[in-house]
Enzyme design. Structure first.
Site, short mmCIF file in Angstrom:
data_model
loop_
_atom_site.label_atom_id
_atom_site.label_comp_id
_atom_site.label_asym_id
_atom_site.label_seq_id
_atom_site.Cartn_x
_atom_site.Cartn_y
_atom_site.Cartn_z
N SER A 1 59.30 83.30 70.95
CA SER A 1 58.18 83.22 70.01
C SER A 1 58.23 84.40 69.04
O SER A 1 57.82 84.29 67.89
CB SER A 1 56.86 83.24 70.76
OG SER A 1 56.78 82.09 71.55
N HIS B 1 60.77 76.44 74.96
CA HIS B 1 59.66 75.92 75.79
C HIS B 1 59.85 74.42 76.06
O HIS B 1 59.57 73.95 77.16
CB HIS B 1 58.32 76.08 75.06
CG HIS B 1 57.90 77.50 74.83
ND1 HIS B 1 57.90 78.08 73.60
CD2 HIS B 1 57.46 78.45 75.70
CE1 HIS B 1 57.47 79.32 73.69
NE2 HIS B 1 57.20 79.58 74.95
#
Ligand code: PAF
Length: 281
Positions: free
Chosen positions: A187, A37
């Protein structure tokens, strides 16, 4: 860095930047941020003066038996990482702010591109993604938005949606960020133990092996997919799919196609991992 929760405040804030002639970059996320990210934020900073990052675990893109409730929510940690990375605005709305008429929704659905690969295994998933991303686009009204190439199909669908719905937004694809062992950052890697993370890099090794086979002249893509599945199964993965597809329309590749993408989705225990690799022949 400013944190806002309401669309109204967000719009007012962004308008002040627009009035100053600032270019607005946008990185949509579901939080639980990692180096992948942060690389999207870095890319956005190269293309814009002000970077807005949304953190919203979007319920409409999770299936009934998926991990919406248990999806890691790590806001304080995310905020610290974004501060360090130099993001300007975090937009972290509640579900009711994004979906005021929940559970009755106007939905955005992109034709074709979402029917195969992850779309076939996760019915409704991409409609949830395009619905929330189009809403976020209207809330932020960015000049550019950055998405990771790890979600190759998602990126293709967002590009199509942006063009079909005439959003005046440059969509930028950012390269996959990998652990030292090749495992694509995600994630969902947070669900894996250190040992499992080591083992999960076998997905990357399998993609690299497939690429090598094609570079060595293999053109029977369906046989190659089967062989790759077999390798994954032998290593205790449960392959969801292994596909050799065309980069442009995501249809299954045939001999003669030149721009390919190798796509894998496989379960390691209960954790579904995806990865891909592009190649030109
Ligand atoms: O890629 C993601 O994290 C999500 O699908 C996105 C684009 C933030 C939409 O919820």
């Amino acid at each position: 860095m400013i944190v806002v929760n309401s669309v109204q405040t967000l719009r007012r804030l962004i308008q002040t930047h627009r009035d100053m002639g600032h270019r607005i970059g946008f990185v949509p996320t579901m939080g639980n941020l990692h180096a992948g990210h942060l690389s999207l934020v870095k890319t956005a900073k190269q293309h814009a003066d002000i970077v807005v990052v949304s953190i919203f675990v979007n319920p409409t893109q999770f299936g009934p038996n998926e991990d919406f409730d248990s999806y890691p929510r790590t806001f304080e940690q995310d905020q610290a990482l974004l501060e360090q990375e130099g993001a300007d605005i975090i937009f972290a709305p509640e579900v009711a702010e994004v979906y005021p008429n929940w559970p009755n929704l106007t939905r955005v659905q992109v034709a074709e591109l979402g029917n195969n690969h992850c779309g076939a295994s996760r019915p409704g998933h991409f409609d949830g993604v395009t619905t929330v991303v189009s809403k976020l686009f209207n809330m932020v009204r960015p000049d550019c938005a950055v998405f990771g190439q790890k979600d190759f199909q998602q990126l293709a669908i967002i590009r199509r949606m942006t063009s079909d719905l005439n959003f005046d937004i440059d969509i930028i694809g950012a390269p996959i960020v990998r652990e030292a062992n090749g495992l694509a950052m995600s994630s969902r890697n947070g669900y894996l133990s250190t040992e499992q993370k080591e083992h999960a890099s076998f997905i990357y090794q399998t993609l690299s092996w497939m690429k090598q086979q094609i570079e060595n002249g293999e053109r029977d893509y369906r046989a190659l997919e089967q062989a790759a599945k077999q390798r994954l199964t032998e290593q205790n993965f449960k392959p969801d799919y292994v596909h050799v597809a065309r980069q442009d329309n995501l249809e299954m590749a045939q001999d003669g196609d030149q721009q390919l993408v190798l796509l894998i989705a496989a379960f390691m225990g209960k954790v579904r991992l995806i990865d891909n690799m592009t190649l030109e022949i």
